[in-house]
Write a protein that holds these residues in place. Structure first.
Motif, short mmCIF file in Angstrom:
data_model
loop_
_atom_site.label_atom_id
_atom_site.label_comp_id
_atom_site.label_asym_id
_atom_site.label_seq_id
_atom_site.Cartn_x
_atom_site.Cartn_y
_atom_site.Cartn_z
N THR A 24 0.85 -1.16 -0.11
CA THR A 24 0.00 0.23 -0.04
C THR A 24 0.81 1.09 -0.15
O THR A 24 1.91 1.18 0.32
CB THR A 24 -1.01 -0.12 1.14
N PRO A 25 0.35 2.43 -0.32
CA PRO A 25 1.17 3.53 -0.53
C PRO A 25 1.73 3.92 1.12
O PRO A 25 2.88 4.50 1.19
CB PRO A 25 0.11 4.69 -0.73
N GLU A 26 0.93 3.50 2.01
CA GLU A 26 1.20 3.59 3.58
C GLU A 26 2.86 2.82 3.83
O GLU A 26 3.51 3.06 4.37
CB GLU A 26 0.23 3.50 4.53
N GLU A 27 2.55 1.47 3.21
CA GLU A 27 3.68 0.63 3.66
C GLU A 27 4.80 1.11 2.73
O GLU A 27 6.00 1.04 3.58
CB GLU A 27 3.28 -0.77 3.39
N ALA A 78 5.39 4.23 2.06
CA ALA A 78 6.32 5.42 2.66
C ALA A 78 6.96 4.98 3.66
O ALA A 78 8.13 5.56 4.28
CB ALA A 78 5.03 6.27 3.02
N ALA A 79 6.33 4.04 4.49
CA ALA A 79 7.16 3.74 5.78
C ALA A 79 8.56 3.09 5.45
O ALA A 79 9.62 3.17 6.31
CB ALA A 79 6.37 2.64 6.47
#
Length: 69
Positions: free
Chosen positions: A10-13, A15-16
Motif C-alpha cells: 500500500t502507499p502507507e507501507e 512510505a514507511a
C-alpha cells in the motif's frame, strides 16, 4: 531507486519502508567515516574454522583430515 519486486504494498507501507531507508542513510552520513576501509568480520575468518594445523603425512593421516567441530 527503490523497486518493489514482489507483492503489492500500500502507499502507507511503501512510505514507511522509504522512511526507514532514508533514516538509515542519514544516520550513516551523520556518523561520517564512510570512506574508511572495512575490516573483515571475525566470523568469516578461515582460522576460526581450521583451528589446528593439518595433520602430518603418514599412514592413516586421512582419518584426521576433517573440519574440527
Amino acid at each position: 531507486m527503490i523497486k518493489v519486486v514482489r507483492g503489492n504494498p500500500t502507499p502507507e507501507e511503501l512510505a514507511a519502508a522509504l522512511a526507514v531507508v532514508r533514516a538509515r542513510a542519514a544516520a550513516v552520513a551523520a556518523a561520517g567515516g564512510g570512506d574508511a576501509p572495512r575490516v573483515p568480520e571475525a566470523w568469516s575468518a578461515p582460522t576460526r574454522i581450521a583451528r589446528t594445523a593439518t595433520p602430518p603425512p603418514g599412514p592413516r593421516s586421512w582419518t584426521r583430515t576433517y573440519w574440527p567441530a
